[in-house]
Design a protein around this motif. Sequence first.
Motif, PDB file in Angstrom:
ATOM      1  N   LYS A 255      22.959  31.605  31.267  1.00  0.00           N
ATOM      2  CA  LYS A 255      24.014  32.608  31.419  1.00  0.00           C
ATOM      3  C   LYS A 255      23.802  33.376  32.724  1.00  0.00           C
ATOM      4  N   VAL A 256      24.895  33.577  33.425  1.00  0.00           N
ATOM      5  CA  VAL A 256      24.842  34.289  34.708  1.00  0.00           C
ATOM      6  C   VAL A 256      25.627  35.588  34.586  1.00  0.00           C
ATOM      7  N   LEU A 257      25.000  36.684  35.012  1.00  0.00           N
ATOM      8  CA  LEU A 257      25.736  37.940  35.084  1.00  0.00           C
ATOM      9  C   LEU A 257      26.043  38.208  36.551  1.00  0.00           C
ATOM     10  N   VAL A 258      27.307  38.394  36.848  1.00  0.00           N
ATOM     11  CA  VAL A 258      27.736  38.600  38.245  1.00  0.00           C
ATOM     12  C   VAL A 258      28.185  40.044  38.391  1.00  0.00           C
ATOM     13  N   VAL A 259      27.470  40.802  39.238  1.00  0.00           N
ATOM     14  CA  VAL A 259      27.866  42.185  39.529  1.00  0.00           C
ATOM     15  C   VAL A 259      28.500  42.159  40.905  1.00  0.00           C
ATOM     16  N   ALA A 260      29.833  42.221  40.913  1.00  0.00           N
ATOM     17  CA  ALA A 260      30.517  41.961  42.192  1.00  0.00           C
ATOM     18  C   ALA A 260      31.897  42.581  42.161  1.00  0.00           C
ATOM     19  N   LEU A 286      31.415  38.517  34.315  1.00  0.00           N
ATOM     20  CA  LEU A 286      31.626  39.406  35.465  1.00  0.00           C
ATOM     21  C   LEU A 286      31.503  40.850  35.009  1.00  0.00           C
ATOM     22  N   ALA A 287      30.556  41.560  35.627  1.00  0.00           N
ATOM     23  CA  ALA A 287      30.402  42.999  35.370  1.00  0.00           C
ATOM     24  C   ALA A 287      30.995  43.727  36.563  1.00  0.00           C
ATOM     25  N   THR A 288      32.095  44.428  36.310  1.00  0.00           N
ATOM     26  CA  THR A 288      32.718  45.188  37.394  1.00  0.00           C
ATOM     27  C   THR A 288      33.586  46.277  36.779  1.00  0.00           C
ATOM     28  N   GLY A 289      34.180  47.079  37.642  1.00  0.00           N
ATOM     29  CA  GLY A 289      34.971  48.202  37.101  1.00  0.00           C
ATOM     30  C   GLY A 289      36.324  47.719  36.566  1.00  0.00           C
ATOM     31  N   ARG A 290      36.915  48.553  35.714  1.00  0.00           N
ATOM     32  CA  ARG A 290      38.207  48.185  35.120  1.00  0.00           C
ATOM     33  C   ARG A 290      39.302  48.016  36.178  1.00  0.00           C
ATOM     34  N   THR A 291      39.211  48.818  37.229  1.00  0.00           N
ATOM     35  CA  THR A 291      40.248  48.709  38.287  1.00  0.00           C
ATOM     36  C   THR A 291      40.220  47.315  38.892  1.00  0.00           C
ATOM     37  N   LEU A 293      38.932  44.668  37.564  1.00  0.00           N
ATOM     38  CA  LEU A 293      39.325  43.676  36.561  1.00  0.00           C
ATOM     39  C   LEU A 293      40.842  43.577  36.469  1.00  0.00           C
ATOM     40  N   SER A 294      41.495  44.685  36.729  1.00  0.00           N
ATOM     41  CA  SER A 294      42.968  44.629  36.631  1.00  0.00           C
ATOM     42  C   SER A 294      43.561  43.905  37.842  1.00  0.00           C
ATOM     43  N   LEU A 295      42.748  43.759  38.896  1.00  0.00           N
ATOM     44  CA  LEU A 295      43.276  43.128  40.125  1.00  0.00           C
ATOM     45  C   LEU A 295      42.895  41.658  40.222  1.00  0.00           C
ATOM     46  N   ALA A 296      41.812  41.310  39.500  1.00  0.00           N
ATOM     47  CA  ALA A 296      41.263  39.960  39.733  1.00  0.00           C
ATOM     48  C   ALA A 296      41.899  38.961  38.773  1.00  0.00           C
ATOM     49  N   THR A 297      42.219  37.796  39.310  1.00  0.00           N
ATOM     50  CA  THR A 297      42.720  36.715  38.447  1.00  0.00           C
ATOM     51  C   THR A 297      41.547  35.787  38.141  1.00  0.00           C
ATOM     52  N   LEU A 298      40.944  36.003  37.007  1.00  0.00           N
ATOM     53  CA  LEU A 298      39.697  35.296  36.713  1.00  0.00           C
ATOM     54  C   LEU A 298      39.954  34.008  35.949  1.00  0.00           C
ATOM     55  N   PRO A 299      39.093  32.997  36.116  1.00  0.00           N
ATOM     56  CA  PRO A 299      39.201  31.808  35.264  1.00  0.00           C
ATOM     57  C   PRO A 299      39.057  32.255  33.806  1.00  0.00           C
ATOM     58  N   PRO A 300      39.814  31.682  32.929  1.00  0.00           N
ATOM     59  CA  PRO A 300      39.767  32.152  31.525  1.00  0.00           C
ATOM     60  C   PRO A 300      38.374  32.012  30.897  1.00  0.00           C
ATOM     61  N   GLU A 301      37.564  31.109  31.480  1.00  0.00           N
ATOM     62  CA  GLU A 301      36.236  30.884  30.883  1.00  0.00           C
ATOM     63  C   GLU A 301      35.246  32.013  31.210  1.00  0.00           C
ATOM     64  N   VAL A 302      35.584  32.838  32.184  1.00  0.00           N
ATOM     65  CA  VAL A 302      34.636  33.897  32.574  1.00  0.00           C
ATOM     66  C   VAL A 302      34.774  35.067  31.603  1.00  0.00           C
ATOM     67  N   THR A 303      33.635  35.504  31.052  1.00  0.00           N
ATOM     68  CA  THR A 303      33.703  36.670  30.154  1.00  0.00           C
ATOM     69  C   THR A 303      33.566  37.933  30.999  1.00  0.00           C
ATOM     70  N   LEU A 304      34.009  39.056  30.426  1.00  0.00           N
ATOM     71  CA  LEU A 304      34.085  40.294  31.211  1.00  0.00           C
ATOM     72  C   LEU A 304      33.186  41.363  30.619  1.00  0.00           C
ATOM     73  N   LEU A 305      32.599  42.122  31.515  1.00  0.00           N
ATOM     74  CA  LEU A 305      31.818  43.288  31.087  1.00  0.00           C
ATOM     75  C   LEU A 305      32.278  44.481  31.922  1.00  0.00           C
ATOM     76  N   PRO A 306      33.279  45.239  31.417  1.00  0.00           N
ATOM     77  CA  PRO A 306      33.724  46.405  32.177  1.00  0.00           C
ATOM     78  C   PRO A 306      32.578  47.414  32.256  1.00  0.00           C
ATOM     79  N   VAL A 307      32.308  47.896  33.451  1.00  0.00           N
ATOM     80  CA  VAL A 307      31.219  48.887  33.599  1.00  0.00           C
ATOM     81  C   VAL A 307      31.779  50.148  34.251  1.00  0.00           C
ATOM     82  N   ALA A 308      30.949  51.202  34.196  1.00  0.00           N
ATOM     83  CA  ALA A 308      31.401  52.500  34.726  1.00  0.00           C
ATOM     84  C   ALA A 308      31.748  52.366  36.204  1.00  0.00           C
ATOM     85  N   GLU A 309      32.869  52.967  36.569  1.00  0.00           N
ATOM     86  CA  GLU A 309      33.240  52.888  37.983  1.00  0.00           C
ATOM     87  C   GLU A 309      33.442  54.290  38.542  1.00  0.00           C
TER      88      GLU A 309
END
Length: 543
Positions: A255-260, A286-291, A293-309
């Motif tokens: 498992k890979v966690l991507v902070v980007a 993908l660990a990133t802010g909600r903003t 996440l609302s902009l990125a078009t992610l592959p459906p297979e990528v799971t999301l971890l909204p973090v504090a922004e």
Amino acid sequence: MSKEKLPFVVTAGQMRSAEEAAVVRGTTWAALMEQAGAGVADAVLRYAAPLANRQVLVLVGPGNNGGDALVAARHLADAGALVTLYVWRRSGVDANLQACRERAIPELSAATDGDGSLLAQALRKAVLVLDGLLGTGARPPTADLATIIQAVNAERTQRSDLRVVAIDLPSGVGADDGQVPTVAIRADLTVATGLIKRGLLLWPGRGYAGEIVVAPIGLSSLDGVLTMSELLTASQARTLLPPRPADAHKGVFGKVLVVAGSINYPGAAVLACAGAQRSGAGLVTLATGRTVLSLATLPPEVTLLPVAEGDWGAIGPAAVDDLAEHLPGYQALLLGPGLGQAEATRKLVLRLFGLDHTRSRARVGFVAVGEPLTNQPQQTVALPPTVIDADGLNILATAADWFERLPPEHCVLTPHPGEMRRLLGVSELPADRVATAAEAAQRWRQTVVLKGATTVIAAPDGRTLMYDGANPALATAGSGDVLAGVIAGLIAQGCLPFAAAALGVYLHGAAGARARMAFGDAGVVAGDLLPLLPSVMQELRTG
Ligand SMILES: NC(=O)C1=CN([C@@H]2O[C@H](COP(=O)(O)OP(=O)(O)OC[C@H]3O[C@@H](n4cnc5c(N)ncnc54)[C@H](O)[C@@H]3O)[C@@H](O)[C@H]2O)[C@H](O)CC1
Ligand SMILES: [K+]
């Protein structure tokens, strides 16, 4: 595969050490030169056959490079070529020149060719020019030598039927750094004698070398040279592939966690995640802010971890707690693509590495290998092996002695030259990229991928690999994000940092070559690499 068979890449000094070690073991300088020259002739005959009754002009310089040329000239004459020597500044008559004279090989001298007309006439008749002017002992060509080099280059430009072959190095290319301070021969083929010289793989020298082949000279063992670079080849990359058991479930592949990502670069996060996926990782988050996440078009297979922004969607220091909660269970962390350098993000990165001294103890950070996790309320969560890329590097570079916080051999740093300058705190990188990357990797005790037309992968133990993958199609935004993701994905699958870096560079380069063939030099976008990665990997595995 025995060490001798791997295509080593050496400096002039290392070559000399290898030759001296061979002489100590009983060979002779004359034998080395005879094998070199014979090997050059053999390579020329394979490259430009048929040469029987064809004019070959051999340029002979004052040193042993010229000696190689005389040996090669003799062999080419014996093979039926019509050889003419053009001798520049060579004094005395050694055995190899004598042997050419015994064959009545015509000899022109630069000393009696003041206006260059003899050279011009000989060039016009030749179908092949063999450059034995200078090799590893070259100083930057000046006046008379520069004139000869320019005449050869001009003739080659004007005539598509003329082939130019360089012995060991195109004359004028720096053996160790590939620099071309004045002028240099533009070759179609360079025959490296014994081992590939580093300058052949470093730009701009790489652009003068043409195709590169190696003529063995009987270096029976390479113990004479301590740390040599190696050319990263498919056969080497193949040995680095992680196992892919048929009956495995996705957990086996890590498992890979991507902070980007940031509001300006949401796509960097997408490309990094997709790169990790396409390298075969089992799961990518993908660990990133909600903003973002609302902009990125992610592959459906990528799971999301909204973090504090923080402001503008920048990931802020409070994200440490989110990361601390989720990091256990990830086999690789990728930090950096498109992160931006907002103050809040800077605080997060420094806190991750325990460099943000505003708080006594980061909840997440590098726990020295083997150190038991304390069971204090502020338990520290160890970071998994980490790929630090892009703004992760730029932010680290702002902290003095940042590398002392990293446990040895735990990370892969993937700077391009600008990021490397910031990490080193210099305004200009030294010309010798290999030495620069090697010294940094040893000092920082981490794997360093110094990206460029020739990418250097350096391990903390001094080992370096060079990937000869110059490709204008890869000079596109996001290409580095994909590479960082691929490397993190390979670490998640069990590759150690140096192996993941080398294999990642190879796969990324091979996919880029495939994309260039499919789409051309311009207009390839980083996303084009993604669907090509699995097939490149599969071909490598079954090749
Ligand atoms: N060492 C061996 O047994 C083998 C060497 N190989 C070949 O030899 C060259 C290295 O030979 P070396 O004599 O050290 O250097 P060069 O042939 O490059 O010539 C140096 C020679 O030229 C003079 N010189 C240098 N730059 C200039 C300049 N700009 N203007 C004028 N003169 C210049 C310098 O003073 C020296 O006299 C290596 O590349 C191989 O090709 C064999 O391959 C293996 C055995
Ligand atoms: K040469």
